[in-house]
Scaffold this active site. Structure first.
Site, mmCIF file in Angstrom:
data_model
loop_
_atom_site.group_PDB
_atom_site.id
_atom_site.type_symbol
_atom_site.label_atom_id
_atom_site.label_comp_id
_atom_site.label_asym_id
_atom_site.label_seq_id
_atom_site.Cartn_x
_atom_site.Cartn_y
_atom_site.Cartn_z
ATOM 1 N N ASP A 384 -14.663 -28.617 -28.841
ATOM 2 C CA ASP A 384 -13.280 -28.543 -28.359
ATOM 3 C C ASP A 384 -13.157 -29.087 -26.944
ATOM 4 O O ASP A 384 -12.282 -29.902 -26.638
ATOM 5 C CB ASP A 384 -12.829 -27.080 -28.404
ATOM 6 C CG ASP A 384 -11.391 -26.942 -28.851
ATOM 7 O OD1 ASP A 384 -10.837 -27.922 -29.354
ATOM 8 O OD2 ASP A 384 -10.832 -25.849 -28.702
ATOM 9 N N ASP A 437 -8.389 -23.347 -34.776
ATOM 10 C CA ASP A 437 -8.275 -22.246 -33.823
ATOM 11 C C ASP A 437 -8.086 -20.909 -34.521
ATOM 12 O O ASP A 437 -8.236 -19.855 -33.901
ATOM 13 C CB ASP A 437 -7.096 -22.489 -32.872
ATOM 14 C CG ASP A 437 -7.307 -23.702 -32.007
ATOM 15 O OD1 ASP A 437 -8.461 -23.980 -31.658
ATOM 16 O OD2 ASP A 437 -6.318 -24.392 -31.703
#
Length: 539
Positions: A384, A437
């Site tokens: 990420d 997420d």
């Protein structure tokens, strides 16, 4: 052998990782533009509504400069001002036309931005609109050696197409007037609250479903243990096909493959590529929605028989009548969303398909122990950060943000997102969160509840309540950071992983159960048939 549903889950989790880092709408960041006294304004987006011969026309969006006064933030306080074309067009020398408070429209180039603004101010302009030579916006700064930066009129950059439209109207003898104002974003939009509830609620539902199926399987095994050990062994082997357990090697390769896929999306992003993703999303959405509806309807007595009665279908095997009944509805729903996905309310259908797909993936894909969960989330954490922040050094833009927005594709972005329109934001747009997420930390949260139920722990003594709370706090911190950063895309796992994984590891160590969680992932269970054998031997 892995089931058809498990195969779907593996394919779609790879797609879900593409968008795991965005948790809000995106504004171009300001990392390198220099500041100094007299040239230290924040870059703000500027609304430029236009009127042609007194009739309201298009509204354009520009960007304010580092220099000059700040713009009015409320529309009702912004003046309607007539626009005049500069002569010469670059405004690098004194304009030939007389100005009496008009806004002057000039072209970029030939001299610095501050030179243009100074000349326009001396000529009597009330503001300056500078047309970029590209369709995107450019941040106007002061050059290093410039000293005359005490500028008293606002300067706004317009994209090329907007400037050319205004020029064409003026050249056709129309009277063009505009307003210039920069409304403030609300600190918190209700969309973020609902998105938080959606993400937390999705993990909550998926975790309980996953734990319930694990407990049912455990009860079945306990029954078989009492009856016949051979049947138990056969059933345990057969039951493993109902879900997929991620290994440590798979967790590492999983993120590597996702990175390659993300890079491919970035390099080959086009409208046809987004269309392919839409088709894949619809197929996954149909599978997810069908699985969730069948499970939900099977809880009611009216549908119980249909859910337990099967018919053989070529290539698919045994399929329940209930599945056959709900599948056409799911297909029609997904097709209608795909066809009408550009309408204003299409986000509702996208969220329904997305939530169903996420719940199904969390039901099918599981982590067997805390070791695999730690490796997976740690890799995703680095993934990420790399593709949101570090990738800018190599590609001069954030690869993750470009892919999530759908830049260069002519589309509104790829569909692997949950999104809600920002209701009270004058700039509009959507608050968004990537599937990754939710899914990646959701795997750990679901594991915690399965462990608690198998170990017969209550909420307070278990791990689920703490893991769920940690996820909610991590996501909340993500939105706080999002608003503090003026809406710039944030890698949500940067905040979620330390909260969720850190809480789990700390709690396990404090309770002295970390070794069990790390290696086995299941509480130690007695084996009745072995005990009986030992008793008979003693006798």
């Amino acid at each position: 052998m892995v089931s058809l549903e498990a195969s779907y889950a593996i394919c779609y989790v790879l797609l879900l990782l593409v968008t795991l880092s965005l948790a809000g709408d995106i504004v171009h960041p300001d990392n390198i533009a220099p500041k100094r006294p007299g040239c230290d304004n924040n870059f703000v987006l500027v609304k430029v509504p236009t009127w042609i011969d007194g009739v309201e026309n298009c509204e354009y969006v520009g960007v304010g400069a580092r220099f000059g006064p700040t713009l009015e933030s409320k529309e009702k306080h912004a003046n309607h001002t007539r626009v005049a074309i500069a002569d010469p067009p670059d405004c690098c020398s004194k304009p030939k036309n007389k100005l009496t408070g008009e806004i002057i429209l000039v072209h970029r180039g030939q001299c610095s931005f501050t030179t243009k603004a100074n000349i326009a101010e001396e000529a009597g302009a009330s503001a300056i609109l500078i047309i970029n030579y590209r369709t995107e916006l450019f941040k106007m700064v002061c050059e290093e050696n410039e000293t005359d930066i005490d500028i008293g009129i606002p300067a706004v950059m317009l994209p090329q197409d907007a400037g050319e439209n205004l020029e064409n109207h003026i050249q056709n003898k129309s009277i063009v007037s505009v307003q210039l104002y920069s409304p403030l974003r609300p600190m918190v939009d209700v969309a973020e609250v609902f998105l938080w509830l959606m993400a937390v609620g999705t993990i909550l539902c998926a975790s309980y479903w996953s734990a319930w199926t694990a407990r049912e399987a455990s009860i079945e095994r306990e029954k078989l243990l009492k009856d016949a050990s051979d049947e138990y062994v056969n059933t345990e082997n057969a039951g493993s096909s109902a879900y997929v357990e991620i290994s440590t090697a798979a967790a590492i390769s999983f993120v590597v493959i996702a990175s390659c896929f993300l890079l491919m999306l970035y390099k080959f992003m086009a409208s046809w590529f987004v269309e392919v993703l839409v088709v894949l999303f619809c197929i996954g959405g149909v599978e997810g929605l069908q699985t969730c509806l069948v499970a939900l309807l099977s809880c009611f007595r009216w549908f119980e028989h249909a859910g337990q009665t099967y018919v053989k279908i070529p290539f698919l095997g045994a399929v329940s009548y209930l599945t056959l009944a709900v599948t056409p509805f799911c297909i029609v729903f997904a097709v209608l969303w795909g066809v009408y996905r550009h309408v204003s309310f299409a986000w509702i259908g996208q969220d329904i398909l997305g939530i169903a797909l996420i719940i199904t993936v969390l039901q099918i894909v599981r982590i067997p122990n805390l070791k695999v969960g730690t490796v997976l989330l740690s890799c995703a954490f680095l993934y990420d950060i790399f593709w949101v922040f570090v990738s800018k050094w190599w590609f001069h833009e954030s690869v993750m943000i470009v892919v999530a927005r759908g830049d260069r594709s002519g589309e509104d972005g790829i569909p692997m997102l949950l999104k809600i329109p920002r209701l009270f934001d004058p700039w509009g747009g959507y608050s968004i969160i990537g599937f990754g997420d939710i899914i990646l930390p959701g795997l750990l949260v679901a594991f915690s509840l399965r462990y608690d139920w198998l170990a017969k722990k209550n909420l307070r003594a278990g791990y689920f309540l703490w893991a769920m709370t940690a996820y909610g706090l991590g996501l909340l911190i993500t939105y706080v950071a999002l608003n503090l950063m003026d809406g710039h895309g944030q890698p949500a796992l940067l905040y979620i992983v330390p909260f969720t994984l850190g809480t789990f590891l700390s709690l396990g160590k404090k309770r002295g159960e970390l070794k069990i969680l790390w290696a086995r992932g299941k509480p130690e269970m007695p084996c009745p048939h072995i005990q009986e054998d030992s008793q008979s031997t003693n006798q």
